[in-house]
Design a protein around this motif. Structure first.
Motif, PDB file in Angstrom:
ATOM      1  N   MET A 154       1.061  -1.089   0.372  1.00 12.14           N
ATOM      2  CA  MET A 154       0.012   0.131   0.115  1.00 12.14           C
ATOM      3  C   MET A 154       0.950   1.197   0.033  1.00 12.14           C
ATOM      4  O   MET A 154       1.495   1.299   0.679  1.00 12.14           O
ATOM      5  CB  MET A 154      -0.829  -0.004   0.789  1.00 12.14           C
ATOM      6  CG  MET A 154      -1.900  -1.108   1.357  1.00 12.14           C
ATOM      7  SD  MET A 154      -3.099  -1.026   0.065  1.00 12.14           S
ATOM      8  CE  MET A 154      -4.066   0.475   0.910  1.00 12.14           C
ATOM      9  N   SER A 155       0.662   1.942  -0.855  1.00 15.28           N
ATOM     10  CA  SER A 155       0.948   3.818  -0.664  1.00 15.28           C
ATOM     11  C   SER A 155       0.080   4.510  -0.702  1.00 15.28           C
ATOM     12  O   SER A 155      -0.988   4.683  -1.232  1.00 15.28           O
ATOM     13  CB  SER A 155       2.569   3.207  -2.211  1.00 15.28           C
ATOM     14  OG  SER A 155       1.933   3.455  -2.753  1.00 15.28           O
ATOM     15  N   PHE A 156       0.730   6.127  -0.438  1.00 19.22           N
ATOM     16  CA  PHE A 156      -0.422   7.110  -0.872  1.00 19.22           C
ATOM     17  C   PHE A 156       0.643   8.309  -1.408  1.00 19.22           C
ATOM     18  O   PHE A 156       1.886   7.800  -1.093  1.00 19.22           O
ATOM     19  CB  PHE A 156      -0.623   7.380   0.345  1.00 19.22           C
ATOM     20  CG  PHE A 156       0.038   7.673   1.433  1.00 19.22           C
ATOM     21  CD1 PHE A 156       0.215   9.597   1.868  1.00 19.22           C
ATOM     22  CD2 PHE A 156       0.713   6.694   2.473  1.00 19.22           C
ATOM     23  CE1 PHE A 156       1.202   9.466   2.468  1.00 19.22           C
ATOM     24  CE2 PHE A 156       1.781   7.005   3.241  1.00 19.22           C
ATOM     25  CZ  PHE A 156       1.604   8.413   3.931  1.00 19.22           C
ATOM     26  N   ASP A 157       0.447   8.831  -2.284  1.00 18.73           N
ATOM     27  CA  ASP A 157       0.840  10.403  -2.851  1.00 18.73           C
ATOM     28  C   ASP A 157       0.738  11.027  -1.963  1.00 18.73           C
ATOM     29  O   ASP A 157      -0.227  11.726  -1.378  1.00 18.73           O
ATOM     30  CB  ASP A 157       0.411  10.480  -4.240  1.00 18.73           C
ATOM     31  CG  ASP A 157       0.442   9.349  -5.020  1.00 18.73           C
ATOM     32  OD1 ASP A 157       1.887   8.555  -4.376  1.00 18.73           O
ATOM     33  OD2 ASP A 157      -0.004   9.365  -6.479  1.00 18.73           O
ATOM     34  N   LEU A 158       1.783  12.423  -1.918  1.00 17.63           N
ATOM     35  CA  LEU A 158       1.957  13.718  -2.078  1.00 17.63           C
ATOM     36  C   LEU A 158       2.573  14.403  -2.846  1.00 17.63           C
ATOM     37  O   LEU A 158       3.126  14.454  -3.341  1.00 17.63           O
ATOM     38  CB  LEU A 158       2.228  13.744  -0.272  1.00 17.63           C
ATOM     39  CG  LEU A 158       1.989  13.425   0.746  1.00 17.63           C
ATOM     40  CD1 LEU A 158       2.705  14.373   1.841  1.00 17.63           C
ATOM     41  CD2 LEU A 158       0.538  14.517   1.268  1.00 17.63           C
ATOM     42  N   ALA A 159       1.866  15.723  -2.719  1.00 13.92           N
ATOM     43  CA  ALA A 159       2.029  16.158  -4.207  1.00 13.92           C
ATOM     44  C   ALA A 159       2.363  17.831  -3.607  1.00 13.92           C
ATOM     45  O   ALA A 159       1.711  18.980  -2.493  1.00 13.92           O
ATOM     46  CB  ALA A 159       0.919  17.214  -5.122  1.00 13.92           C
ATOM     47  N   VAL A 160       3.703  18.283  -3.873  1.00 13.13           N
ATOM     48  CA  VAL A 160       4.093  19.326  -3.022  1.00 13.13           C
ATOM     49  C   VAL A 160       4.958  20.365  -4.491  1.00 13.13           C
ATOM     50  O   VAL A 160       4.913  20.179  -5.529  1.00 13.13           O
ATOM     51  CB  VAL A 160       5.756  18.850  -2.853  1.00 13.13           C
ATOM     52  CG1 VAL A 160       6.080  20.909  -2.369  1.00 13.13           C
ATOM     53  CG2 VAL A 160       5.247  18.953  -1.082  1.00 13.13           C
ATOM     54  N   TRP A 161       4.058  21.982  -4.411  1.00  6.79           N
ATOM     55  CA  TRP A 161       4.445  22.770  -5.791  1.00  6.79           C
ATOM     56  C   TRP A 161       4.692  23.950  -5.073  1.00  6.79           C
ATOM     57  O   TRP A 161       4.113  25.064  -3.789  1.00  6.79           O
ATOM     58  CB  TRP A 161       3.470  22.970  -6.623  1.00  6.79           C
ATOM     59  CG  TRP A 161       2.108  22.889  -6.354  1.00  6.79           C
ATOM     60  CD1 TRP A 161       1.043  24.235  -6.404  1.00  6.79           C
ATOM     61  CD2 TRP A 161       0.817  22.017  -6.313  1.00  6.79           C
ATOM     62  NE1 TRP A 161       0.192  24.152  -5.910  1.00  6.79           N
ATOM     63  CE2 TRP A 161      -0.054  22.761  -6.434  1.00  6.79           C
ATOM     64  CE3 TRP A 161       0.699  21.040  -6.284  1.00  6.79           C
ATOM     65  CZ2 TRP A 161      -1.287  22.246  -5.919  1.00  6.79           C
ATOM     66  CZ3 TRP A 161      -0.039  20.160  -5.804  1.00  6.79           C
ATOM     67  CH2 TRP A 161      -2.053  20.511  -5.572  1.00  6.79           C
ATOM     68  N   PRO A 204      11.329   4.387   1.590  1.00  7.12           N
ATOM     69  CA  PRO A 204       9.871   4.577   2.213  1.00  7.12           C
ATOM     70  C   PRO A 204       8.783   5.575   0.668  1.00  7.12           C
ATOM     71  O   PRO A 204       7.696   5.349   0.666  1.00  7.12           O
ATOM     72  CB  PRO A 204      10.526   5.801   2.401  1.00  7.12           C
ATOM     73  CG  PRO A 204      11.702   7.349   2.420  1.00  7.12           C
ATOM     74  CD  PRO A 204      12.307   5.860   1.757  1.00  7.12           C
ATOM     75  N   TRP A 205      10.188   5.179  -0.819  1.00 12.28           N
ATOM     76  CA  TRP A 205       9.454   5.185  -1.853  1.00 12.28           C
ATOM     77  C   TRP A 205       8.771   4.260  -2.365  1.00 12.28           C
ATOM     78  O   TRP A 205       9.493   3.373  -2.277  1.00 12.28           O
ATOM     79  CB  TRP A 205      10.220   6.588  -2.246  1.00 12.28           C
ATOM     80  CG  TRP A 205      10.798   7.249  -2.252  1.00 12.28           C
ATOM     81  CD1 TRP A 205      12.388   7.750  -2.093  1.00 12.28           C
ATOM     82  CD2 TRP A 205      10.398   8.864  -1.516  1.00 12.28           C
ATOM     83  NE1 TRP A 205      12.325   9.118  -1.788  1.00 12.28           N
ATOM     84  CE2 TRP A 205      11.663   9.302  -1.239  1.00 12.28           C
ATOM     85  CE3 TRP A 205       8.511   8.787  -1.319  1.00 12.28           C
ATOM     86  CZ2 TRP A 205      11.713  10.955  -0.884  1.00 12.28           C
ATOM     87  CZ3 TRP A 205       9.019   9.923  -0.362  1.00 12.28           C
ATOM     88  CH2 TRP A 205      10.256  11.034  -0.930  1.00 12.28           C
ATOM     89  N   ALA A 206       7.119   4.197  -2.983  1.00 17.27           N
ATOM     90  CA  ALA A 206       6.481   3.030  -3.625  1.00 17.27           C
ATOM     91  C   ALA A 206       7.942   3.724  -5.133  1.00 17.27           C
ATOM     92  O   ALA A 206       7.632   2.179  -6.090  1.00 17.27           O
ATOM     93  CB  ALA A 206       5.124   3.319  -3.332  1.00 17.27           C
ATOM     94  N   ALA A 207       7.729   3.858  -5.536  1.00 12.24           N
ATOM     95  CA  ALA A 207       8.445   4.408  -6.960  1.00 12.24           C
ATOM     96  C   ALA A 207       9.309   5.564  -6.877  1.00 12.24           C
ATOM     97  O   ALA A 207       9.005   6.094  -6.075  1.00 12.24           O
ATOM     98  CB  ALA A 207       7.328   4.687  -8.066  1.00 12.24           C
ATOM     99  N   PRO A 262       4.319   1.702   5.782  1.00  7.22           N
ATOM    100  CA  PRO A 262       4.462   1.933   6.473  1.00  7.22           C
ATOM    101  C   PRO A 262       5.748   3.404   7.384  1.00  7.22           C
ATOM    102  O   PRO A 262       6.127   3.358   8.656  1.00  7.22           O
ATOM    103  CB  PRO A 262       5.757   0.603   6.808  1.00  7.22           C
ATOM    104  CG  PRO A 262       4.830  -0.469   5.387  1.00  7.22           C
ATOM    105  CD  PRO A 262       4.518   0.831   4.769  1.00  7.22           C
ATOM    106  N   HIS A 263       5.871   4.361   6.194  1.00  7.73           N
ATOM    107  CA  HIS A 263       6.634   5.373   6.285  1.00  7.73           C
ATOM    108  C   HIS A 263       6.254   6.588   6.680  1.00  7.73           C
ATOM    109  O   HIS A 263       6.090   7.479   5.726  1.00  7.73           O
ATOM    110  CB  HIS A 263       7.745   5.724   5.364  1.00  7.73           C
ATOM    111  CG  HIS A 263       8.722   4.130   5.148  1.00  7.73           C
ATOM    112  ND1 HIS A 263      10.133   4.201   6.000  1.00  7.73           N
ATOM    113  CD2 HIS A 263       8.753   3.215   4.433  1.00  7.73           C
ATOM    114  CE1 HIS A 263      10.286   3.486   5.817  1.00  7.73           C
ATOM    115  NE2 HIS A 263       9.820   2.553   4.680  1.00  7.73           N
ATOM    116  N   ALA A 264       4.439   6.373   7.064  1.00 13.16           N
ATOM    117  CA  ALA A 264       3.518   7.955   7.515  1.00 13.16           C
ATOM    118  C   ALA A 264       4.676   9.054   8.539  1.00 13.16           C
ATOM    119  O   ALA A 264       4.208  10.024   8.066  1.00 13.16           O
ATOM    120  CB  ALA A 264       3.230   7.089   8.781  1.00 13.16           C
ATOM    121  N   GLU A 265       6.573   8.496   9.012  1.00 10.88           N
ATOM    122  CA  GLU A 265       7.007   9.803   9.171  1.00 10.88           C
ATOM    123  C   GLU A 265       7.713  10.750   8.481  1.00 10.88           C
ATOM    124  O   GLU A 265       7.637  11.609   8.081  1.00 10.88           O
ATOM    125  CB  GLU A 265       8.056   9.549  10.115  1.00 10.88           C
ATOM    126  CG  GLU A 265       9.269   8.546   9.201  1.00 10.88           C
ATOM    127  CD  GLU A 265       9.236   7.320   9.182  1.00 10.88           C
ATOM    128  OE1 GLU A 265       9.353   6.396   8.643  1.00 10.88           O
ATOM    129  OE2 GLU A 265       7.981   6.672   8.688  1.00 10.88           O
TER     130      GLU A 265
END
Length: 217
Positions: free
Chosen positions: A1-8, A61-64, A80-83
């Motif tokens: 499982m993974s989730f994305d965060l975007a920054v701009w 910590p990166w899924a890709a 698993p890398h919420a930090e």
């Protein structure tokens, strides 16, 4: 499982609707090297702490690989890398960048006053009534609240979770880096409200009302 965060980078605050539209543009854009100076500085600092994924899938910590455009970074983070998410949000604030969670639709605008508490409540640019109401809800289970702006914040905790003595509140504030983190114990919720309301209005005189001790981390 993974989730994305975007920054701009954005020149002004963005709404959830605007952030979703911008995110959709980013993921559809052609990849390229980051050129915006603030985003580039964010990316450099991020990858010093958490290097790009090469072949160490187990420890990264990166899924890709990170998705880069000229002015944005999208990060696929393994669950698993919420930090890492906390680090990303703090780093984005420090560089004056918008952070967006496409799973929840939550937008983190830099420089915005944000009030959160242990029960999961969150308010942006809260007024005095909202701040007081949040502090009134403090309890054994809803034991802390934080009011933050950029790298600075004031927070309160009560009970054993906060290490506060009976009948007192642990009041803390930080001005940026961890070496500028201070704490005091106050006897009343009104003392806490004084600090929170003054912080919200950029009034620094509240600090002189209390005797602070520096915390080392």
């Amino acid at each position: 499982m993974s989730f994305d965060l975007a920054v701009w980078f954005a020149p002004a605050e963005v709404t959830a609707t605007e952030a979703k539209a911008r995110y959709d543009q980013i993921v559809d854009a052609e990849p390229g090297d980051v050129k915006h100076p603030q985003v580039a500085a964010f990316y450099r600092e991020l990858t010093v702490r958490y290097p790009e994924l090469v072949d160490d899938f187990e420890n990264s910590p990166w899924a890709a690989g990170l998705d880069l455009t000229e002015a944005a970074v999208v990060m696929p983070i393994t669950s698993p890398h919420a930090e890492v998410a906390r680090f990303v949000l703090a780093l984005a604030r420090r560089h004056g960048l918008v952070a967006y969670d496409p799973q929840s639709g939550e937008v983190h605008n830099p420089g915005v006053l944000t009030l959160t508490s242990a029960d999961g409540s969150r308010a942006e640019n809260p007024d005095a009534a909202t701040i007081r109401t949040t502090l009134q809800r403090l309890s054994v289970t809803n034991w802390h609240a934080v009011l933050e702006r950029g790298d600075a914040y004031v927070q309160v905790g009560q009970g054993q979770h906060a290490g506060a003595s009976e009948g007192h509140y642990a009041l803390e504030h930080r001005d940026g880096s961890p070496d500028r983190h201070y704490r005091t114990d106050v006897p009343s919720r009104e003392d806490v409200a004084t600090a929170f309301l003054a912080f919200a209005t950029h009034d620094d005189t509240w600090r002189a009302r209390f005797e602070w001790r520096k915390l080392d981390f």
